[in-house]
Design a protein around this motif. Structure first.
Motif, PDB file in Angstrom:
ATOM      1  N   LYS A 140       0.829  -1.207   0.000  1.00 44.89           N
ATOM      2  CA  LYS A 140       0.000   0.000   0.000  1.00 44.89           C
ATOM      3  C   LYS A 140       0.863   1.256   0.000  1.00 44.89           C
ATOM      4  CE  LYS A 140      -2.648  -1.066   3.567  1.00 44.89           C
ATOM      5  NZ  LYS A 140      -3.722  -0.954   4.587  1.00 44.89           N
ATOM      6  N   GLY A 141       1.930   1.219   0.776  1.00 41.23           N
ATOM      7  CA  GLY A 141       2.828   2.367   0.831  1.00 41.23           C
ATOM      8  C   GLY A 141       3.497   2.635  -0.508  1.00 41.23           C
ATOM      9  N   ARG A 142       3.836   1.560  -1.222  1.00 37.39           N
ATOM     10  CA  ARG A 142       4.490   1.723  -2.521  1.00 37.39           C
ATOM     11  C   ARG A 142       3.579   2.437  -3.522  1.00 37.39           C
ATOM     12  NH1 ARG A 142       9.359   2.358  -4.201  1.00 37.39           N
ATOM     13  NH2 ARG A 142       9.923   0.885  -2.553  1.00 37.39           N
ATOM     14  N   ILE A 143       2.274   2.121  -3.510  1.00 38.35           N
ATOM     15  CA  ILE A 143       1.335   2.784  -4.415  1.00 38.35           C
ATOM     16  C   ILE A 143       1.172   4.248  -4.029  1.00 38.35           C
ATOM     17  CG2 ILE A 143      -1.048   2.851  -5.228  1.00 38.35           C
ATOM     18  CD1 ILE A 143       0.639   0.580  -6.403  1.00 38.35           C
ATOM     19  N   LYS A 144       1.084   4.514  -2.742  1.00 44.75           N
ATOM     20  CA  LYS A 144       0.971   5.905  -2.281  1.00 44.75           C
ATOM     21  C   LYS A 144       2.212   6.698  -2.688  1.00 44.75           C
ATOM     22  CE  LYS A 144      -0.604   8.469   1.725  1.00 44.75           C
ATOM     23  NZ  LYS A 144      -1.873   8.824   1.102  1.00 44.75           N
ATOM     24  N   LEU A 145       3.366   6.050  -2.600  1.00 46.98           N
ATOM     25  CA  LEU A 145       4.617   6.687  -3.015  1.00 46.98           C
ATOM     26  C   LEU A 145       4.588   7.000  -4.510  1.00 46.98           C
ATOM     27  CD1 LEU A 145       7.589   7.393  -2.039  1.00 46.98           C
ATOM     28  CD2 LEU A 145       8.213   5.159  -2.970  1.00 46.98           C
ATOM     29  N   LEU A 146       4.102   6.057  -5.288  1.00 52.65           N
ATOM     30  CA  LEU A 146       4.014   6.241  -6.737  1.00 52.65           C
ATOM     31  C   LEU A 146       3.096   7.399  -7.090  1.00 52.65           C
ATOM     32  CD1 LEU A 146       4.536   5.307  -9.657  1.00 52.65           C
ATOM     33  CD2 LEU A 146       2.697   3.630  -9.360  1.00 52.65           C
ATOM     34  N   LYS A 147       1.982   7.528  -6.370  1.00 48.52           N
ATOM     35  CA  LYS A 147       1.042   8.610  -6.634  1.00 48.52           C
ATOM     36  C   LYS A 147       1.671   9.971  -6.341  1.00 48.52           C
ATOM     37  CE  LYS A 147      -2.548   6.268  -7.981  1.00 48.52           C
ATOM     38  NZ  LYS A 147      -3.121   6.441  -9.338  1.00 48.52           N
ATOM     39  N   LYS A 148       2.449  10.043  -5.292  1.00 48.48           N
ATOM     40  CA  LYS A 148       3.067  11.324  -4.928  1.00 48.48           C
ATOM     41  C   LYS A 148       4.313  11.612  -5.752  1.00 48.48           C
ATOM     42  CE  LYS A 148       4.656  14.127  -1.036  1.00 48.48           C
ATOM     43  NZ  LYS A 148       4.782  14.254   0.435  1.00 48.48           N
ATOM     44  N   HIS A 149       5.049  10.551  -6.077  1.00 47.01           N
ATOM     45  CA  HIS A 149       6.299  10.703  -6.825  1.00 47.01           C
ATOM     46  C   HIS A 149       6.265   9.790  -8.052  1.00 47.01           C
ATOM     47  CE1 HIS A 149       8.186  13.019  -3.552  1.00 47.01           C
ATOM     48  NE2 HIS A 149       7.654  12.134  -2.723  1.00 47.01           N
ATOM     49  N   PRO A 150       5.627  10.208  -9.128  1.00 45.33           N
ATOM     50  CA  PRO A 150       5.481   9.348 -10.316  1.00 45.33           C
ATOM     51  C   PRO A 150       6.806   8.850 -10.879  1.00 45.33           C
ATOM     52  CG  PRO A 150       4.053  11.267 -10.479  1.00 45.33           C
ATOM     53  CD  PRO A 150       4.938  11.502  -9.296  1.00 45.33           C
ATOM     54  N   GLN A 151       7.902   9.546 -10.575  1.00 41.63           N
ATOM     55  CA  GLN A 151       9.197   9.126 -11.094  1.00 41.63           C
ATOM     56  C   GLN A 151       9.670   7.804 -10.498  1.00 41.63           C
ATOM     57  OE1 GLN A 151       8.699  11.584  -8.948  1.00 41.63           O
ATOM     58  NE2 GLN A 151      10.445  11.919  -7.566  1.00 41.63           N
ATOM     59  N   THR A 152       8.987   7.331  -9.457  1.00 39.37           N
ATOM     60  CA  THR A 152       9.370   6.044  -8.857  1.00 39.37           C
ATOM     61  C   THR A 152       8.745   4.856  -9.595  1.00 39.37           C
ATOM     62  OG1 THR A 152       7.512   6.073  -7.274  1.00 39.37           O
ATOM     63  CG2 THR A 152       9.570   7.123  -6.579  1.00 39.37           C
ATOM     64  N   PHE A 153       7.977   5.141 -10.648  1.00 44.94           N
ATOM     65  CA  PHE A 153       7.321   4.054 -11.387  1.00 44.94           C
ATOM     66  C   PHE A 153       8.343   3.105 -12.007  1.00 44.94           C
ATOM     67  CE2 PHE A 153       5.969   2.268 -15.446  1.00 44.94           C
ATOM     68  CZ  PHE A 153       4.832   1.573 -15.071  1.00 44.94           C
ATOM     69  N   SER A 154       8.079   1.818 -11.865  1.00 42.83           N
ATOM     70  CA  SER A 154       8.835   0.797 -12.597  1.00 42.83           C
ATOM     71  C   SER A 154       7.959  -0.441 -12.708  1.00 42.83           C
ATOM     72  CB  SER A 154      10.150   0.452 -11.891  1.00 42.83           C
ATOM     73  OG  SER A 154       9.933  -0.366 -10.772  1.00 42.83           O
ATOM     74  N   ILE A 155       8.083  -1.116 -13.835  1.00 41.11           N
ATOM     75  CA  ILE A 155       7.318  -2.343 -14.045  1.00 41.11           C
ATOM     76  C   ILE A 155       7.675  -3.376 -12.993  1.00 41.11           C
ATOM     77  CG2 ILE A 155       6.947  -4.286 -15.608  1.00 41.11           C
ATOM     78  CD1 ILE A 155       5.527  -1.813 -16.532  1.00 41.11           C
ATOM     79  N   LYS A 156       8.970  -3.473 -12.690  1.00 40.80           N
ATOM     80  CA  LYS A 156       9.426  -4.494 -11.743  1.00 40.80           C
ATOM     81  C   LYS A 156       8.795  -4.298 -10.365  1.00 40.80           C
ATOM     82  CE  LYS A 156      13.579  -6.814 -10.077  1.00 40.80           C
ATOM     83  NZ  LYS A 156      15.065  -6.874 -10.131  1.00 40.80           N
ATOM     84  N   ALA A 157       8.704  -3.031  -9.933  1.00 40.51           N
ATOM     85  CA  ALA A 157       8.135  -2.749  -8.612  1.00 40.51           C
ATOM     86  C   ALA A 157       6.660  -3.125  -8.540  1.00 40.51           C
ATOM     87  CB  ALA A 157       8.322  -1.275  -8.266  1.00 40.51           C
ATOM     88  N   LEU A 158       5.990  -3.141  -9.690  1.00 42.06           N
ATOM     89  CA  LEU A 158       4.563  -3.434  -9.713  1.00 42.06           C
ATOM     90  C   LEU A 158       4.254  -4.885 -10.086  1.00 42.06           C
ATOM     91  CD1 LEU A 158       3.125  -0.192 -11.355  1.00 42.06           C
ATOM     92  CD2 LEU A 158       3.165  -0.813  -8.934  1.00 42.06           C
TER      93      LEU A 158
END
Length: 337
Positions: A234-252
């Motif tokens: 859940k924290g990782r998605i919240k992080l992605l929403k606030k900081h889109p630059q953290t997006f990666s296919i592997k993380a998801l």
């Protein structure tokens, strides 16, 4: 020790840590460092076990311990309380369930700041404290493996050098705290990663050293591990929403893992033909082969009880992260962000 030592504020957000809090505090209080040059700020999130009584008992003999209430309960809020109250030249975050291997953590912290010129320090955080159960050791082995943790993280390594603070930053000079200010209290997991993203964005350098190692206790059951991973997801998605630059296919990938399972179940329920079901199931057969190979490699006794334990641990890690990420997506959609 010299009175010129920098003053260290240890920031400790806690909640229900009765099992480990006394030993963790004793290790901090036993550091080879002037007793007048450090403080331990406990931000307690309304513990409902014996945690606060243990801390108060120790406080009677050790005035370095300062207790503050954290009515918001979250670790992010507890860290902010400690930052606001701290008098330190240096702010060090320590959780209530840690093992500190020796009495040189504070001294090594000063040395690392001096030799690196960095404003932030990172540390290894292996899951290898003494006297853990066999199951906890299996969790530790799985988490430190290539498929048990983010591959770009060095927290299970002995690396020394300059790093990104995202997964490693834990100790900061006052200048960092004054500029970055506080943790985002909307986070209940990944708040450290989010804070350290801002540390990195502000141009502060981060140095990591095995001399700063702090060991953490692995979860003691599959359920506890699952809950931990779900919160991370859940924290990782919240992080992605606030900081889109953290997006990666592997993380998801955990999100795709769970979404695919749901799709498979729906396909079977609606009576999809066998060719479609075969295509949908194929990735999961490959997944089982992959974690089986990793489990065999980690097991010291070939195919046996340990191997099957590793299989369940890996599935728990990935399923927990995936469900957490899926929940995070629903929460974000519901909140309109």
């Amino acid at each position: 020790m010299s009175i010129e030592q920098p003053f260290i504020s240890v920031c400790m957000p806690i909640r229900n840590e009765e099992k480990y809090i006394e030993s963790t505090l004793q290790m901090l209080l036993s550091q080879d460092y002037s007793k007048d040059n450090f403080e331990i700020i406990i931000a307690d999130g309304n513990s409902c076990d014996e945690t606060i009584n243990i801390v108060k008992r120790l406080q009677e003999k050790h005035p370095q311990i300062i207790i503050k209430n954290n009515p918001k309960l979250k670790s992010s809020a507890g860290r902010n309380i400690a930052f606001e109250q701290g008098q330190g030249d240096i702010f060090m975050i320590i959780d209530g369930h840690c093992n500190i291997p020796n009495d040189q953590l504070f001294n090594n912290t000063i040395k690392c700041f001096e030799k690196s010129g960095a404003e932030c320090l990172g540390r290894p955080q292996p899951l290898s404290p003494p006297n853990i159960s066999k199951f906890q050791q299996l969790v530790a082995d799985a988490r430190s493996s290539s498929i048990g943790h983010a591959s770009n993280s060095l927290i299970y390594s002995t690396f020394e050098g300059f790093v990104s603070p995202q997964s490693h930053g834990a100790t900061y000079k006052r200048s960092v705290v004054e500029k970055i200010h506080s943790f985002d209290e909307s986070f209940d997991a990944c708040e450290d990663v989010e804070f350290n993203l801002r540390v990195e964005g502000a141009g502060f350098k981060t140095f990591m050293s095995p001399a700063l190692t702090v060991k953490y206790y692995p979860r003691e059951s599959l359920l506890a591990l699952y809950k931990q991973m779900q919160e991370y997801g859940k924290g990782r998605i919240k992080l992605l929403k606030k900081h889109p630059q953290t997006f990666s296919i592997k993380a998801l990938l955990p999100l795709f893992f769970i979404s695919g399972l749901i799709t498979n179940l729906l396909a079977i329920f609606v009576g999809a033909n066998s060719e479609v079901i075969t295509v949908l199931i194929a990735p999961y057969i490959l997944y089982l082969i992959l974690i089986s190979i990793c489990s065999l490699r980690l097991s010291s006794s070939g195919i046996g009880k340990n191997t099957f334990c590793f299989l369940f641990i890996f599935i728990t890690i990935h399923a927990g992260l995936g469900v957490g990420q899926l929940k995070g997506m629903f929460i974000a959609k519901k909140s309109g962000h």
